[in-house]
Design a protein around this motif. Sequence first.
Motif, PDB file in Angstrom:
ATOM      1  N   GLU A 120       0.679  -1.215   0.033  1.00 47.86           N
ATOM      2  CA  GLU A 120      -0.106   0.064   0.067  1.00 47.86           C
ATOM      3  C   GLU A 120       0.976   1.251   0.075  1.00 47.86           C
ATOM      4  N   ALA A 121       2.148   1.138   0.906  1.00 48.91           N
ATOM      5  CA  ALA A 121       2.844   2.407   0.763  1.00 48.91           C
ATOM      6  C   ALA A 121       3.362   2.655  -0.404  1.00 48.91           C
ATOM      7  N   GLN A 122       3.701   1.730  -1.351  1.00 56.06           N
ATOM      8  CA  GLN A 122       4.301   1.818  -2.644  1.00 56.06           C
ATOM      9  C   GLN A 122       3.413   2.408  -3.314  1.00 56.06           C
ATOM     10  N   LYS A 123       2.233   1.928  -3.497  1.00 58.64           N
ATOM     11  CA  LYS A 123       1.134   2.315  -4.281  1.00 58.64           C
ATOM     12  C   LYS A 123       0.752   3.808  -4.182  1.00 58.64           C
ATOM     13  N   ARG A 124       0.750   4.064  -3.046  1.00 60.92           N
ATOM     14  CA  ARG A 124       0.694   5.532  -2.538  1.00 60.92           C
ATOM     15  C   ARG A 124       1.814   6.478  -2.876  1.00 60.92           C
ATOM     16  N   LEU A 125       2.999   6.143  -2.874  1.00 63.59           N
ATOM     17  CA  LEU A 125       4.447   6.664  -3.455  1.00 63.59           C
ATOM     18  C   LEU A 125       4.025   6.958  -4.768  1.00 63.59           C
ATOM     19  N   GLN A 126       3.748   5.914  -5.510  1.00 65.42           N
ATOM     20  CA  GLN A 126       3.450   6.345  -7.075  1.00 65.42           C
ATOM     21  C   GLN A 126       2.195   7.229  -7.281  1.00 65.42           C
ATOM     22  N   GLN A 127       1.241   7.321  -6.475  1.00 65.43           N
ATOM     23  CA  GLN A 127       0.349   8.133  -6.407  1.00 65.43           C
ATOM     24  C   GLN A 127       0.544   9.722  -6.196  1.00 65.43           C
ATOM     25  N   PHE A 128       1.144   9.736  -4.959  1.00 65.23           N
ATOM     26  CA  PHE A 128       1.504  11.166  -4.343  1.00 65.23           C
ATOM     27  C   PHE A 128       2.918  11.525  -4.544  1.00 65.23           C
ATOM     28  N   GLY A 129       3.767  10.785  -5.118  1.00 62.00           N
ATOM     29  CA  GLY A 129       5.153  11.111  -5.384  1.00 62.00           C
ATOM     30  C   GLY A 129       6.044  11.149  -4.068  1.00 62.00           C
ATOM     31  N   PRO A 130       7.335  11.230  -4.226  1.00 63.04           N
ATOM     32  CA  PRO A 130       7.963  11.342  -3.138  1.00 63.04           C
ATOM     33  C   PRO A 130       7.915  12.391  -2.254  1.00 63.04           C
ATOM     34  N   ASN A 131       8.392  12.314  -0.926  1.00 66.23           N
ATOM     35  CA  ASN A 131       8.212  13.681   0.139  1.00 66.23           C
ATOM     36  C   ASN A 131       9.237  14.262   0.131  1.00 66.23           C
ATOM     37  N   LYS A 132       9.182  15.031  -1.047  1.00 66.79           N
ATOM     38  CA  LYS A 132      10.633  16.077  -1.227  1.00 66.79           C
ATOM     39  C   LYS A 132      10.103  17.123  -2.084  1.00 66.79           C
ATOM     40  N   ILE A 133      10.902  18.368  -1.880  1.00 72.06           N
ATOM     41  CA  ILE A 133      10.650  19.488  -2.667  1.00 72.06           C
ATOM     42  C   ILE A 133      11.760  19.591  -3.899  1.00 72.06           C
ATOM     43  N   GLU A 134      11.202  19.144  -5.019  1.00 73.68           N
ATOM     44  CA  GLU A 134      12.338  19.115  -6.034  1.00 73.68           C
ATOM     45  C   GLU A 134      12.574  20.456  -6.610  1.00 73.68           C
ATOM     46  N   ALA A 135      13.959  20.578  -6.459  1.00 71.60           N
ATOM     47  CA  ALA A 135      14.533  22.084  -6.995  1.00 71.60           C
ATOM     48  C   ALA A 135      14.837  21.808  -8.512  1.00 71.60           C
ATOM     49  N   GLN A 193       5.775  -3.452  11.646  1.00 74.01           N
ATOM     50  CA  GLN A 193       7.384  -3.279  12.414  1.00 74.01           C
ATOM     51  C   GLN A 193       7.670  -1.656  12.249  1.00 74.01           C
ATOM     52  N   TRP A 194       8.570  -1.383  13.106  1.00 78.42           N
ATOM     53  CA  TRP A 194       8.876  -0.131  13.313  1.00 78.42           C
ATOM     54  C   TRP A 194      10.382   0.008  12.462  1.00 78.42           C
ATOM     55  N   ARG A 195      10.528   0.590  11.423  1.00 80.20           N
ATOM     56  CA  ARG A 195      11.850   0.605  10.827  1.00 80.20           C
ATOM     57  C   ARG A 195      12.195   2.139  10.229  1.00 80.20           C
ATOM     58  N   GLU A 196      13.495   2.395  10.060  1.00 82.47           N
ATOM     59  CA  GLU A 196      13.821   3.884   9.762  1.00 82.47           C
ATOM     60  C   GLU A 196      13.786   3.868   8.216  1.00 82.47           C
ATOM     61  N   ILE A 197      13.567   4.627   7.639  1.00 80.37           N
ATOM     62  CA  ILE A 197      13.296   5.040   6.184  1.00 80.37           C
ATOM     63  C   ILE A 197      13.512   6.382   5.929  1.00 80.37           C
ATOM     64  N   ASP A 198      14.022   6.613   4.491  1.00 77.14           N
ATOM     65  CA  ASP A 198      14.547   8.055   4.015  1.00 77.14           C
ATOM     66  C   ASP A 198      13.114   8.699   4.179  1.00 77.14           C
ATOM     67  N   ALA A 199      13.113  10.034   4.654  1.00 72.75           N
ATOM     68  CA  ALA A 199      11.762  10.889   4.827  1.00 72.75           C
ATOM     69  C   ALA A 199      11.068  10.775   3.248  1.00 72.75           C
ATOM     70  N   ALA A 200      11.850  10.934   2.387  1.00 74.82           N
ATOM     71  CA  ALA A 200      11.516  11.162   0.987  1.00 74.82           C
ATOM     72  C   ALA A 200      10.372   9.800   0.598  1.00 74.82           C
ATOM     73  N   GLU A 201      10.507   8.744   1.094  1.00 81.26           N
ATOM     74  CA  GLU A 201       9.658   7.588   1.125  1.00 81.26           C
ATOM     75  C   GLU A 201       8.342   7.478   1.895  1.00 81.26           C
ATOM     76  N   LEU A 202       8.170   8.614   2.500  1.00 85.02           N
ATOM     77  CA  LEU A 202       6.841   8.797   3.399  1.00 85.02           C
ATOM     78  C   LEU A 202       5.558   8.945   2.387  1.00 85.02           C
ATOM     79  N   VAL A 203       4.437   8.471   3.082  1.00 83.61           N
ATOM     80  CA  VAL A 203       3.275   8.711   1.990  1.00 83.61           C
ATOM     81  C   VAL A 203       2.121   9.064   2.829  1.00 83.61           C
ATOM     82  N   PRO A 204       1.113   9.699   2.558  1.00 81.54           N
ATOM     83  CA  PRO A 204      -0.033   9.921   3.483  1.00 81.54           C
ATOM     84  C   PRO A 204      -0.728   8.746   4.139  1.00 81.54           C
TER      85      PRO A 204
END
Length: 311
Positions: free
Chosen positions: A27-42, A122-133
Amino acid sequence: MMNTASVTMTDDTLTQTSAETGLSSAEAQKRLQQFGPNKIEAKEKTWWQRLLARFWGPIPWMIEIAAILSASVQRWEDFTIIMIMLLVNAFVDFYQESKALSALEVLKKKLALKALVKRDGQWREIDAAELVPGDIIKLKIGNIVPADVSLIGGGDFLQLDQSALTGESLPVNKQTGEAAFANTVVKQGEMLAVVTATGLNTRFGKTVGLVAKAEMAERSHFKKMVIRVGDFLILLTAVVILIIVLLGISRNEPVVELLVFSLVLTISAIPVAMPAVLTVTMAIGAVALAKKQAIVSRLDAIEELAGVDIL
């Protein structure tokens, strides 16, 4: 003061995630495709675009016009000096910006945000860019809030430094049900939160968009000052030339000589050395700031900061 009510930038159903299990990886991968990465592209410009930009604008135009006029009356010594001034002005500014961008890139890699998120129970540490709503994350003292979130419990309160967004000098207490915004800093407490918005949809992302528009629409005080000086000198020269031409015609002076004299006077009135001198001076200031661990990404910013009354 910023409204502390919960702000949801996405469909409410997306944030109805179980705090026990969090989102599944699928589901996280699906939402990542839908909303894009959690970062502001310069939008990064290529080196040649940044270099050519140094030859485009009101200040370079003044120097370029002076060079063209010098060439038109075959004053090659003046033409050579003016071109040297133009190149010095452009390359010093370009070199300083390139050094600053390289340093900033290194800092970005070192300061890449991480987030503690619950996925598949499970709790895991990931890059903040991979967070999704809908992601469940844990916030604790010292963390930078990686996205806009709604606090859902797991603690009594959070104390957040919102100064980057609101300018508030003191931390703000947040409780369950309230919103916390991206790029604010946890000063005290520990709580669970559900991500409500990521990337450009966050409050911080919208602020960055407004700043970008302002930068495109506004000229720096430095550029305005140089343009005002140039305009004044050119206007004064135009008046002097008009008077000289009228007097010359009344005295039956050769028209060709009058035109050549007018061109020479125009060249002398354009402050070709001023931008180069100011650029070199600010570059020296940038070097001094670099010794104090301050990175100057735009030379104009030195003059802008010097004019600040309240920081």
